[in-house]
Design an enzyme around this catalytic site. Structure first.
Site, mmCIF file in Angstrom:
data_model
loop_
_atom_site.group_PDB
_atom_site.id
_atom_site.type_symbol
_atom_site.label_atom_id
_atom_site.label_comp_id
_atom_site.label_asym_id
_atom_site.label_seq_id
_atom_site.Cartn_x
_atom_site.Cartn_y
_atom_site.Cartn_z
ATOM 1 N N HIS A 50 -44.333 -56.319 42.824
ATOM 2 C CA HIS A 50 -44.920 -56.922 41.510
ATOM 3 C C HIS A 50 -45.393 -58.325 41.533
ATOM 4 C CE1 HIS A 50 -44.417 -56.351 37.083
ATOM 5 N NE2 HIS A 50 -44.211 -57.694 37.028
ATOM 6 N N SER B 5 -48.429 -57.863 33.908
ATOM 7 C CA SER B 5 -46.739 -57.985 33.493
ATOM 8 C C SER B 5 -46.718 -57.940 32.183
ATOM 9 C CB SER B 5 -45.669 -58.983 34.343
ATOM 10 O OG SER B 5 -44.605 -58.803 34.324
ATOM 11 N N ASP C 141 -43.247 -52.079 43.354
ATOM 12 C CA ASP C 141 -42.888 -52.331 42.121
ATOM 13 C C ASP C 141 -42.127 -51.536 41.566
ATOM 14 O OD1 ASP C 141 -42.998 -53.513 39.667
ATOM 15 O OD2 ASP C 141 -44.960 -53.580 39.443
#
Length: 335
Positions: free
Chosen positions: A304, A173, A274
């Site tokens: 995610h 991320s 995601d």
């Protein structure tokens, strides 16, 4: 390009995972104030942290090293107690939208322990400053300075069998975004700045990129776990960046040219649920268009940050994919 399963129409998760995702989302949403600040006092009520442990647990011990006390810049070293020479070094940047979490948060302490044990590798997890208290480019400055500190002090930090000429960056991320931007800085640095550290691979796990226009996935996956346009917009504003900045929209009009840089071979991980997946695929394509090597790994039925949930089979599968990537890159050095 590789994929591990056929896509489902609906995200199905164990009850344990669903509860954890609900708690995380509720906690972060309630900590984000409308004026762009964060209620850190509220977050500390849920901020359970793992202390360093010099005694091996599942063959991995941990030690913290201070880089710059004035800005709380430090890193945690995960030492795998394994035999052998030339063990790779992985420098890891945690996720959290640039605004949340830390290396000693239990989920990331657990992830880095798994990396150290399974790859195996010496893992260095960097505690960078958080937004909105510290805006761009503080996070990238901290990542670069941590690497410079490692370059200059590795003899005091790493055991003799740690091989910095087999160095990898990894991040998920926001951490994947930081890994990318710090890698560019390392590649641009004069050759004499980094003689011990040789970056040979980048592990980009669902990296956090974006742009001013909404993608098809962002529009389609409304209600997906952890990530939404409102949440990501808040994070970019907290960083003080517009969404077409070169650090955000990597393949956009302001993208950095890496064609003449020794940018490392990159493994990009995406997930089918995601909302950021289109930006991640654009990043993968941009690397290839720049003349660099990249591999795309897809998990169609995941979301995610799925890999921080060890109860999911795909989490263990990804660790093994990373292990293979590291082994292949190391083997290429002697090919």
């Amino acid at each position: 390009m590789a994929t591990d399963s056929q896509p489902n129409q609906k995200l199905t998760l164990p009850l344990k995972t669903r509860i954890a995702l609900t708690v995380i989302s509720t906690m972060t949403d309630n900590a984000q104030r409308p004026d762009g600040t964060i209620n850190r006092r509220f977050l500390r009520l849920f901020d359970f942290r793992a202390p360093p442990n010099p005694k091996p647990v599942n063959s991995v011990s941990t030690t913290d090293f201070v880089v710059d006390q004035s800005r709380d810049l430090w890193f945690r070293l995960y030492t795998p107690h394994v035999s052998g020479d030339k063990i790779p070094v992985v420098v890891f940047f945690h996720g959290g939208g640039f605004a949340f979490l830390s290396p000693n948060a239990y989920p990331y302490d657990n992830v880095c322990r798994r990396f150290a044990r399974k790859l195996p590798a010496y893992v260095i997890s960097v505690n960078y400053r958080l937004a909105p208290e510290h805006r761009y480019p503080a996070q990238y400055d901290d990542g670069y300075d941590a690497l410079k500190f490692l370059e200059e002090n590795h003899g005091k930090i790493l055991p003799a069998n740690a091989d910095l000429s087999r160095c990898f960056f990894a991040g998920d991320s926001a951490g994947g975004n930081i890994a990318h931007n710090v890698a560019i800085r390392i590649c641009r640095a004069p050759s004499q700045y980094f003689t011990a550290v040789k970056l040979i691979g980048l592990i980009s796990i669902q990296p956090f990129f974006g742009g001013e226009e909404r993608t098809e996935a962002e529009k389609r996956l409304v209600g997906a776990p952890l990530v939404s346009p409102d949440r990501t917009d808040w994070c970019w504003k907290a960083m003080g960046l517009n969404r077409d900045h070169e650090a955000v929209n990597v393949g956009g009009p302001n993208a950095v040219d890496i064609s003449d840089l020794d940018y490392p071979e990159t493994m990009v991980v995406v997930a089918g649920f995601d909302p950021l997946q289109d930006w991640q695929r654009s990043y993968y394509e941009w690397i290839k268009l720049s003349g660099k090597r990249a591999t795309l790994i897809e998990y169609p039925n995941m979301f995610h940050a799925f890999y921080i949930f060890p109860e999911l089979p795909e989490s263990g599968q990804l660790i093994m994919r990373i292990k293979d990537f590291v082994a292949e890159r190391v083997a290429s050095l002697s090919a």
